[in-house]
Design an enzyme around this catalytic site. Structure first.
Site, mmCIF file in Angstrom:
data_model
loop_
_atom_site.group_PDB
_atom_site.id
_atom_site.type_symbol
_atom_site.label_atom_id
_atom_site.label_comp_id
_atom_site.label_asym_id
_atom_site.label_seq_id
_atom_site.Cartn_x
_atom_site.Cartn_y
_atom_site.Cartn_z
ATOM 1 N N CYS B 86 0.841 -1.199 0.000
ATOM 2 C CA CYS B 86 0.000 0.000 0.000
ATOM 3 C C CYS B 86 0.879 1.253 0.000
ATOM 4 O O CYS B 86 1.579 1.505 -0.971
ATOM 5 C CB CYS B 86 -0.982 -0.049 1.171
ATOM 6 S SG CYS B 86 -2.355 1.110 1.002
ATOM 7 N N HIS B 203 -3.591 -5.552 0.778
ATOM 8 C CA HIS B 203 -2.960 -5.833 2.071
ATOM 9 C C HIS B 203 -3.018 -7.324 2.404
ATOM 10 O O HIS B 203 -3.996 -7.778 3.003
ATOM 11 C CB HIS B 203 -3.700 -5.093 3.181
ATOM 12 C CG HIS B 203 -3.501 -3.616 3.191
ATOM 13 N ND1 HIS B 203 -2.496 -3.015 3.919
ATOM 14 C CD2 HIS B 203 -4.182 -2.616 2.603
ATOM 15 C CE1 HIS B 203 -2.571 -1.696 3.760
ATOM 16 N NE2 HIS B 203 -3.593 -1.418 2.966
ATOM 17 N N GLU B 205 -1.534 -8.768 4.744
ATOM 18 C CA GLU B 205 -1.505 -8.957 6.199
ATOM 19 C C GLU B 205 -2.887 -8.823 6.831
ATOM 20 O O GLU B 205 -3.093 -9.216 7.969
ATOM 21 C CB GLU B 205 -0.521 -7.951 6.837
ATOM 22 C CG GLU B 205 -1.034 -6.530 7.031
ATOM 23 C CD GLU B 205 -0.998 -5.652 5.768
ATOM 24 O OE1 GLU B 205 -0.860 -6.201 4.663
ATOM 25 O OE2 GLU B 205 -1.134 -4.423 5.910
#
Lengths: 734, 229
Positions: B86, B203, B205
């Site tokens: 990002c 993302h 994660e």
């Protein structure tokens, strides 16, 4: 000749009798700086002078309450030396005038209230009310407010996990932007605002002070008129990047042993923060305003004290801890200045260019501010509307209309502009009954909701106040969370009108009853009055923000149907109450009738039952029945499911079909139950003395009732379609 | 594997990526402050999401010039794996470690939602636990993720097979509705030529744990641990 003329006094929003009181307190005529300080400290926004008498009647204690109203935010105990710090606050007036910055700084302000107490913010919510969609300003305000909330919250990196949005013409001239923050603190490391230790340094840190926002608190305490747009210069400008640095710097400093007391500079800026800290500690402060970090040259004492520049903090340090604090502020590149010292005089003495420019007694300003027992009249109770007197429409057609009406239409367009996943603990995202956010690194989670049904409050503020609290209780219970405590954001019109004051009194009475009966204390809150434009008031809107706890987050439940062939069970009694319902408003274009009553004693039992069933793993989906009644609730469960699972419903012939489908009787939940568990669920309900009946079965991809049906896909298209279509190509407001 | 997470003022996914790395590595990554000029010996450098320096200039432009980035560039050139997510992707393009730029989303709004991505190359250290052509689900959360490069650069990116992920429909198609931000070629993430640097807007994660709604992202961190341990 005196420059404190009657005109100057009136411009400061000070009434003649209040000015007499100022003369008595001062023993002399105040100068302009002193008058300005009185005006913001005694504004409705800061002093709660019209509502205080009634707020005191709310229950605020429970064994799990660590700190109730009166501090920056409320605090509850969630075990394991952890505490949840939360509050909701309005930023209504500025958001109408400048929607992006008004909403953004609303988020910034409520975040500071929470991290000031030593908590890391873990979730934001917002409750928004806009005018009629056809009003020419509405679209622009929606775009600006949503962009402002997102712009601030996304940058600080706190997830915005949910909220609610209503539209009604009563908000055409006064939108409501109520922002809530939930934070997590160590129970043994909470910070309060009471100053202590004569001689200790008074320290300023954060952003510099500019001329923005002067007199914001006074603006928020007056009605709007056609000249309100001229007040744009009183709206502050937010800097979320600095706020993010402030969060990290504060939490880093709080991990050391340097701070005696700390307070953010919110409404009325340096004035209210310094007076409140000194007053709570029973001390005085001497401040040298030349030391205040300033953005502009030539600022007067008046401007420095009344500025509402954002992202600023005030704290009292322990002796000799200036260097520790300064090093941390340097690391985060924030301004830091010792601007004063605590004294034992009980007075606020301000110096500028070596001269004393104000010398005021602290307590009479901070604690002995005016308190009014304003005259009020109880609103007349509207008549009950009988279902037989309400025209019936094909239930499926009515369902489509309701799902696409502005209040029920999906708010995906809004929440997709909010980062709702940052911090990596969002277990239930926006769109359900309540957001569920895990407590980082533990199996625990908090459920968070905001609720209020303004059309009920308009019809009967007492019942509406009860309902707002009860619905919050239900929304938390529906996820499996134990409801713990409430923050309230009371939005009303002009309290100087007895009928408006009557709404305030009755709504608070209703909320108090519900909070007491449900063991659901109010631990923080905010009041926003004078939400009127040219004599027209908003619908009374006592927004409730609430927090509940899940000990084991793996046991939470969502609203989405999980599988075909499961039983759909309705808990609670259905009488087909259509007064003040969404069906009446959206289908019949009538806004009359008494709202559905809330039976509080049964409410609690039902909540306990629902939580028990979820805990025991007997429920695969759960949704409370609210706006739009049973059929809307079932459709929402279907639309939320993976694969768009449908439902075949049967209705009892004892009630007219439209009343059964769309009545808004309170205290009801819909459960999805596997057939194997059905007997256990019904038995458990009987044991709790809660009415439970099977109303249908999940499966297929249509919702059917009374021989009519619609595909879930079509319903979803209607539900999802309204908001993007309405907003069209409206650019964000910034 | 040893890993470091770079923290700029305004980074806000630093903890999230550290949590995901720890879950796969079994040890905490080092958190490295932007003013540091020395970087410990590590196998992976993660540049996290957020709003470095508020993104008040172009996104990532300030961070690209912070002291630690000189060291990150040197390591990247020496072959150390660098992952930019990002805002981290934006920083890596601004720092010249990856080609192209990230412009304002075509819809001009911030978008936070899950998207589907097609894995374009499963031979790299970042993606060895995915199948080539597999469709995975990661969330996006950005206002400036609209990937663009001039014709020549883009031809080179495509020609070298540097595209890591493309936005797609749930079944792997490329209709325009599957592209959330207007990115050229539906590009969601790219490698440098040596494939030791990956930048992506989504993302991983954030969906690295079933409780949060999915774990497709976890395999990226597992891949790195497998490759670098």
């Amino acid at each position: 000749m005196s420059n404190i003329t009657p005109e100057v006094i009136a411009q400061h929003g000070i009434k003649p009798d209040e000015y007499q009181r100022i003369l008595e307190i001062m023993g002399r005529e105040p100068n302009l700086t002193e008058l300005g300080i009185f005006s913001v400290m005694w504004s409705e926004h800061c002093s709660y002078k019209s509502s205080k008498k009634w707020l005191k009647t709310l229950p605020t204690t429970a064994p799990w309450v660590i700190c109730g109203p009166g501090e920056n935010a409320g605090i509850i105990d969630i075990g394991d030396n952890q505490a949840i710090v939360f509050k909701m606050e309005s930023h209504n007036h500025p958001s109408f005038i400048e929607p992006y910055q008004g909403a953004a700084t609303g988020v910034g302000g409520i975040l500071r209230d929470v991290f000031t107490m030593g908590a890391r913010p873990i979730a934001n919510m917002n409750a928004l009310r806009f005018g009629d969609p056809s009003n020419p300003k509405t679209r622009h305000l929606v775009a600006g407010v949503v962009a402002g909330i997102g712009g601030y919250g996304n940058c600080v990196g706190v997830p915005t996990v949910g909220g609610e949005t209503n539209f009604h013409k009563s908000y055409n001239g006064n939108i409501l932007v109520n922002a809530m923050t939930v934070g997590l603190a160590d129970k043994d490391n909470i910070f309060y605002s009471a100053a202590a230790g004569v001689g200790n340094p008074v320290v300023y840190f954060g952003s510099k002070t500019g001329r923005d926002g002067i007199h914001g608190a006074t603006m928020a305490s007056a009605e709007f008129d056609e000249k309100s747009e001229e007040k744009r210069p009183t709206v502050q400008v937010g800097d979320p990047f600095t706020e993010k640095l402030l969060i990290e710097a504060c939490l880093e400093l709080m991990a050391t042993d340097a701070i005696v007391a700390i307070q953010d500079m919110g409404a009325a800026g340096l004035t209210s923060s310094s007076f409140e800290m000194a007053s709570k500690g029973g001390l005085g402060i001497e401040m040298d305003l030349d030391s205040v970090p300033m953005r502009e040259e030539g600022m007067t004492a008046y401007e420095i004290m009344l500025s509402e520049s954002q992202e600023r903090m005030l704290m009292i340090l322990k002796p000799g801890k200036e260097d520790v604090a300064r090093a941390i502020m340097d690391k985060w590149e924030l301004d830091f200045a010792v601007i004063g010292v605590l004294t034992d005089t009980g007075r606020m003495v301000l110096k500028r260019h070596g001269q004393v420019v104000a010398d005021l007694p602290i307590d009479p300003l901070a604690q002995a501010s005016p308190e009014y027992d304003r005259p009020w009249v109880a609103p007349a109770k509207p008549p009950v509307v009988l279902a037989e007197d309400v025209p019936a429409q094909c239930p499926i057609e009515a369902l489509k209309t309701l799902l696409a009406c502005p209040d029920l239409a999906s708010k995906r367009w809004i929440y997709q502009q909010y980062d709702h996943m940052v911090m990596g603990d969002t277990v239930q995202r926006p769109g359900g009954d309540a957001a569920v956010v895990r407590i980082h690194g533990t199996p625990k989670a908090v459920a968070i909701t905001t609720d209020c049904t303004p059309r009920y409050c308009q019809a009967d503020p007492h019942e509406g106040g009860r309902q707002a609290v009860a619905e919050a209780y239900r929304n938390l219970s529906a996820t499996g969370a134990v409801p713990l405590a409430v923050t309230d954001n009371l939005n009303f019109g002009n309290p100087e009108k007895p009928e408006i004051m009557g709404q305030i009194v009755e709504a608070i009475r209703g909320m108090g009853e519900a909070c007491r009966d449900l063991d659901f204390p109010v631990v923080s809150g905010n009041v926003s009055l004078y939400n009127e434009t040219q004599g027209t008031a908003i619908q009374p809107t006592p927004a409730i923000g609430a927090v509940g706890l899940l000990d084991d987050v793996s046991r939470h439940t969502t609203i989405a149907f999980k599988d075909a062939g499961n039983a759909i069970v309705l808990l609670g009694e259905t009488k087909g109450w259509l007064g003040a319902s969404l069906y009446l408003r959206e289908i019949c274009h009538r806004e009359d009738g008494a709202p559905p009553p809330v039976a509080l004693h049964r409410e609690r039992r039902k909540g306990e039952l629902v939580r028990q069933l979820i805990q025991d793993g007997l429920v695969s989906a759960c949704h409370d029945v609210s706006d739009g009644g049973i059929l809307v609730a079932v459709a929402e469960m279907a639309m939320a499911s993976e694969g768009l699972i449908g439902a075949a419903l049967d209705h009892p012939s004892t009630l007219p079909l439209h009343a059964w489908c769309f009545g808004e009787d309170q205290g009801r939940y819909i459960l999805e139950v596997r057939q194997d568990d059905l007997v256990s669920v019904l038995e458990e309900a009987q044991e709790h003395d809660v009415g439970a009946r099977v109303i249908g079965t999940t499966g297929g991809h249509v919702i059917s009732i009374g021989g009519r049906a619609a595909t879930v896909e079509d319903l979803k298209a209607a539900n999802e379609g309204w908001m993007p279509k309405y907003m069209g190509n409206e650019m964000s407001g910034h | 594997m040893k890993a470091a997470v770079i923290v700029f003022p305004g980074s806000n996914c630093d903890r999230d990526v550290a949590v995901a790395l720890e879950a796969s590595m079994g040890a905490k990554p080092l958190m490295v402050w932007h003013r540091d000029t020395e970087l410990p010996q590590v196998d992976l450098i993660a540049v996290p999401g957020g709003f470095s320096y508020g993104d008040y200039l172009r996104c990532g432009a300030m961070a690209a010039h912070s002291p630690i980035m000189r060291e990150v560039k040197a390591r990247a050139e020496a072959g150390v794996r660098v992952l930019g997510i990002c805002n981290g992707f934006q920083v890596l393009t601004e720092a010249g470690l990856l080609p192209g730029v990230l412009m304002r989303n075509s819809g001009l709004k911030f978008i936070c939602r899950d998207v589907h991505l097609r894995v374009e190359d499963s031979e790299t250290d970042f993606c060895r636990q995915y199948q080539c052509g597999e469709v995975v689900r990661f969330p996006i959360a950005h206002a400036e993720g609209n990937f663009f490069a001039d014709d020549e650069t883009f031809r080179a990116i495509e020609g070298n097979g540097q595209v890591a992920f493309r936005y797609c429909t749930p079944d792997g198609g490329f209709d325009p509705a599957a592209n959330p931000n207007g990115s050229l070629g539906n590009v969601a993430g790219i490698y440098n030529e040596k494939r030791n640097v990956l930048g992506l807007m989504p993302h991983p994660e954030r969906l690295a744990e079933d409780l949060l709604g999915g774990s497709d992202g976890k395999r990226m961190f597992d891949s790195l641990v497998e490759a670098l341990s």
